[in-house]
Design a protein around this motif. Structure first.
Motif, mmCIF file in Angstrom:
data_model
loop_
_atom_site.group_PDB
_atom_site.id
_atom_site.type_symbol
_atom_site.label_atom_id
_atom_site.label_comp_id
_atom_site.label_asym_id
_atom_site.label_seq_id
_atom_site.Cartn_x
_atom_site.Cartn_y
_atom_site.Cartn_z
ATOM 1 N N ALA A 139 37.056 -53.489 -27.313
ATOM 2 C CA ALA A 139 36.548 -52.626 -28.386
ATOM 3 C C ALA A 139 36.345 -51.243 -27.796
ATOM 4 N N LYS A 140 36.945 -50.229 -28.391
ATOM 5 C CA LYS A 140 36.779 -48.862 -27.915
ATOM 6 C C LYS A 140 35.546 -48.248 -28.564
ATOM 7 N N VAL A 141 34.802 -47.435 -27.785
ATOM 8 C CA VAL A 141 33.532 -46.861 -28.224
ATOM 9 C C VAL A 141 33.745 -45.411 -28.662
ATOM 10 N N PHE A 142 33.235 -45.080 -29.857
ATOM 11 C CA PHE A 142 33.382 -43.736 -30.412
ATOM 12 C C PHE A 142 32.026 -43.200 -30.869
ATOM 13 N N GLY A 143 31.911 -41.879 -30.953
ATOM 14 C CA GLY A 143 30.794 -41.232 -31.619
ATOM 15 C C GLY A 143 31.278 -40.589 -32.903
ATOM 16 N N ALA A 144 30.322 -40.098 -33.714
ATOM 17 C CA ALA A 144 30.674 -39.415 -34.970
ATOM 18 C C ALA A 144 29.788 -38.194 -35.143
ATOM 19 N N HIS A 145 29.666 -37.412 -34.063
ATOM 20 C CA HIS A 145 28.727 -36.287 -34.077
ATOM 21 C C HIS A 145 29.425 -34.934 -34.222
ATOM 22 N N GLY A 146 30.406 -34.679 -33.377
ATOM 23 C CA GLY A 146 31.046 -33.367 -33.376
ATOM 24 C C GLY A 146 32.524 -33.436 -33.694
ATOM 25 N N PRO A 147 33.177 -32.283 -33.795
ATOM 26 C CA PRO A 147 34.616 -32.253 -34.101
ATOM 27 C C PRO A 147 35.455 -33.030 -33.094
ATOM 28 N N ASP A 148 35.075 -32.990 -31.811
ATOM 29 C CA ASP A 148 35.843 -33.731 -30.807
ATOM 30 C C ASP A 148 35.785 -35.231 -31.061
ATOM 31 N N ASP A 149 34.621 -35.716 -31.519
ATOM 32 C CA ASP A 149 34.512 -37.142 -31.848
ATOM 33 C C ASP A 149 35.479 -37.530 -32.953
ATOM 34 N N VAL A 150 35.566 -36.672 -33.963
ATOM 35 C CA VAL A 150 36.466 -36.952 -35.087
ATOM 36 C C VAL A 150 37.915 -36.978 -34.623
ATOM 37 N N GLU A 151 38.268 -36.051 -33.742
ATOM 38 C CA GLU A 151 39.643 -36.031 -33.233
ATOM 39 C C GLU A 151 39.955 -37.283 -32.421
ATOM 40 N N ARG A 152 38.974 -37.774 -31.662
ATOM 41 C CA ARG A 152 39.199 -39.017 -30.908
ATOM 42 C C ARG A 152 39.383 -40.192 -31.852
ATOM 43 N N ALA A 176 34.431 -40.087 -40.197
ATOM 44 C CA ALA A 176 34.534 -41.300 -39.395
ATOM 45 C C ALA A 176 35.119 -42.444 -40.217
ATOM 46 N N LEU A 177 34.697 -42.563 -41.466
ATOM 47 C CA LEU A 177 35.241 -43.610 -42.337
ATOM 48 C C LEU A 177 36.715 -43.354 -42.637
ATOM 49 N N THR A 178 37.056 -42.101 -42.904
ATOM 50 C CA THR A 178 38.439 -41.775 -43.241
ATOM 51 C C THR A 178 39.385 -42.099 -42.095
ATOM 52 N N HIS A 179 39.063 -41.627 -40.894
ATOM 53 C CA HIS A 179 39.987 -41.781 -39.769
ATOM 54 C C HIS A 179 40.011 -43.209 -39.237
ATOM 55 N N SER A 180 38.872 -43.887 -39.239
ATOM 56 C CA SER A 180 38.879 -45.274 -38.778
ATOM 57 C C SER A 180 39.621 -46.175 -39.761
ATOM 58 N N ALA A 181 39.539 -45.862 -41.060
ATOM 59 C CA ALA A 181 40.245 -46.675 -42.057
ATOM 60 C C ALA A 181 41.756 -46.601 -41.874
ATOM 61 N N MET A 182 42.241 -45.445 -41.451
ATOM 62 C CA MET A 182 43.686 -45.299 -41.267
ATOM 63 C C MET A 182 44.216 -46.179 -40.143
ATOM 64 N N GLY A 183 43.351 -46.514 -39.172
ATOM 65 C CA GLY A 183 43.791 -47.373 -38.083
ATOM 66 C C GLY A 183 43.391 -48.821 -38.244
ATOM 67 N N LEU A 184 42.768 -49.159 -39.350
ATOM 68 C CA LEU A 184 42.298 -50.524 -39.562
ATOM 69 C C LEU A 184 43.430 -51.348 -40.184
ATOM 70 N N ARG A 185 44.343 -51.842 -39.321
ATOM 71 C CA ARG A 185 45.530 -52.509 -39.864
ATOM 72 C C ARG A 185 46.118 -53.557 -38.935
ATOM 73 N N ILE A 186 45.301 -54.146 -38.067
ATOM 74 C CA ILE A 186 45.772 -55.248 -37.229
ATOM 75 C C ILE A 186 45.307 -56.562 -37.833
ATOM 76 N N GLY A 187 46.220 -57.510 -37.942
ATOM 77 C CA GLY A 187 45.869 -58.844 -38.382
ATOM 78 C C GLY A 187 45.859 -59.022 -39.887
ATOM 79 N N PRO A 188 45.575 -60.255 -40.332
ATOM 80 C CA PRO A 188 45.629 -60.559 -41.767
ATOM 81 C C PRO A 188 44.425 -60.042 -42.543
ATOM 82 N N ASN A 189 43.306 -59.729 -41.862
ATOM 83 C CA ASN A 189 42.093 -59.323 -42.567
ATOM 84 C C ASN A 189 41.339 -58.248 -41.794
ATOM 85 N N PRO A 190 41.928 -57.083 -41.598
ATOM 86 C CA PRO A 190 41.186 -56.017 -40.912
ATOM 87 C C PRO A 190 40.021 -55.556 -41.789
ATOM 88 N N HIS A 191 38.841 -55.382 -41.190
ATOM 89 C CA HIS A 191 37.672 -55.032 -42.001
ATOM 90 C C HIS A 191 36.599 -54.363 -41.153
#
Length: 449
Positions: A139-152, A176-191
């Protein structure tokens, strides 16, 4: 066999045998902890999670929100693989208000992943910070505080599960919801799974209204694992207040009657980024003591635009932009250093400091950190309501804007009722900043500069 003799035998084992012994002991410890866990009803994953996009666990303080989500992620790792082609079958993400929050609460904390599975290893490489299991799942760890976090997050890769920790406290929750949702696509039930003490932010209200989000909710008074003395203390302190409903009962509250700001008003003024700025200031409402129980020191950064644009009344104005909220409980040296750092980071023109409580101490403390910083001292000769109303009016005219999200400041703005609640330190700092930048006294009339 004595303890010393046993240790000698272990020390004599070859590296491969030591590794096997370590793994075996870790597995036994994990199994013991795993079997002893007793969940609250709201920590039990809803059966519908298999067909929905998010499990949103909301609750008051001490209700085990982090604990429940950490348990779920470990269960997910040890369940059927989402994709057999990737190591361990799972590739996940943990998003918190900051990356440090994610490591401290979600991984290392007493309710984090390591508490449920001591085999978890935290690694930081050039590719980021990852939590890894012996199976190879990560599991990769992210923050959602500054512009750099959003880019990561934007470049964070594909995932089968995303855990949003303390979602309502994230500065950039929407992104954070927008960008993480775009990568939520592994497996039969990504959530998603999400844990938070709720606040009536538009993003939280939108999540609650979505048909693919399942909610569970816990109350502090029902959190029997929390010491009774602590529950009694919290309930007694906040009984009958909005704080009890939000912070202890986990309820999303509506607009406070009598407050000068509302969530709808703040959402109307919100912008993703500030335009080029002509002036910037850092405003401080200092606490007068440095004990852990002392009031917050309010520190807010704001600026005014170079170009004048119309407000809702049609008048051309240099609009104001609230850039950052750095408020916290600091010693005098620490809050001065925070303010000076913000002054340099935002290329501010000056630091504005209220000196009613601290007198010359406030300005001298700042100058001890950096004597080159211009300090403008202000005195609260009028009541808080009198000072705050003109600034609230500028928000209503959409002449002042919040840049992104500042959850703690917004919470104070929307819950402070003049004459009814404690001193609003963040609000005071905001009022000083906007007053300095945008309002000048012309007789008895407040006019925009």
């Amino acid at each position: 066999m004595t303890r010393a003799a046993l240790l000698d035998r272990v020390a004599a084992l070859p590296p491969a045998a030591l590794a096997l012994l370590r793994d075996e002991l870790a597995a036994r410890l994990w199994a013991r902890r795993w079997d002893s866990w007793t969940p609250y009803p709201w920590q039990v994953p809803p059966a519908e999670i298999e067909t929905h996009g998010m499990w949103l666990m909301m609750g008051g303080r001490g209700t085990g929100k982090t604990d429940g989500c950490a348990r779920y992620m470990v269960e997910h790792v040890n369940g059927p693989p989402c994709d057999r082609r990737i190591p361990g079958g799972h590739r996940m993400a943990i998003v918190a208000p900051t990356q440090g929050d994610a490591v401290e609460a979600c991984v290392n904390g007493p309710s984090g992943l390591r508490a449920h599975d001591p085999r978890v290893v935290l690694r930081t490489t050039t590719g980021g910070t990852h939590v890894r299991w012996p199976s190879g799942a990560e599991a990769k760890v992210f923050g959602a505080h500054g512009p750099d976090d959003v880019e990561r997050l934007r470049a964070g890769g594909n995932r089968c599960l995303v855990w949003m920790e303390e979602a309502a406290a994230m500065r950039r929750l929407a992104e954070a919801l927008t960008h993480s949702a775009m990568g939520l696509r592994i497996g039969p039930n990504p959530h998603y799974i999400a844990s938070t003490t709720p606040k009536p932010r538009s993003e939280i209200r939108d999540l609650i209204a979505r048909p693919d989000v399942i909610q569970t909710r816990g109350r502090t008074r029902d959190a029997h694992h929390l010491p009774q003395v602590m529950r009694d203390k919290l309930i007694a302190r906040y009984a009958g207040t909005r704080m009890e409903a939000q912070e202890l009962d986990g309820l999303v509250l509506d607009t406070v009657e009598g407050a000068l700001w509302s969530w709808d008003l703040l959402d109307l003024t919100r912008v993703a980024a500030a335009p080029p700025l002509a002036r910037v200031c850092v405003a401080i409402d200092p606490a007068t003591s440095n004990t852990p129980e002392s009031d917050l020191t309010g520190i807010v950064v704001a600026g005014t635009a170079r170009v004048r644009t119309p407000d809702t009344t049609g008048h051309l104005r240099a609009h104001g932009y609230v850039l950052d909220d750095l408020s916290g409980r600091y010693s005098p040296t620490d809050w001065a250093r925070r303010a000076v750092d913000a002054y340099h980071l935002h290329r501010a023109d000056c630091i504005v400091a209220e000196v009613n409580q601290g007198g010359d101490m406030v300005a001298s403390t700042i100058r001890q950190v950096d004597r080159t910083v211009p300090v403008r001292v202000v005195h609260a000769t009028r009541g808080k309501l009198t000072r705050a109303e003109p600034v609230s009016a500028l928000f209503e005219q959409q002449a002042v804007h919040l840049v992104s999200s500042l959850p703690d400041l917004e919470d104070q703005l929307t819950t402070w009722v003049p004459g009814e609640t404690d001193s609003p330190d963040r609000l005071d700092a905001l009022v000083w900043a906007i007053t300095h930048l945008m309002i000048r006294a012309v007789g008895n009339v407040a006019a925009v500069a």
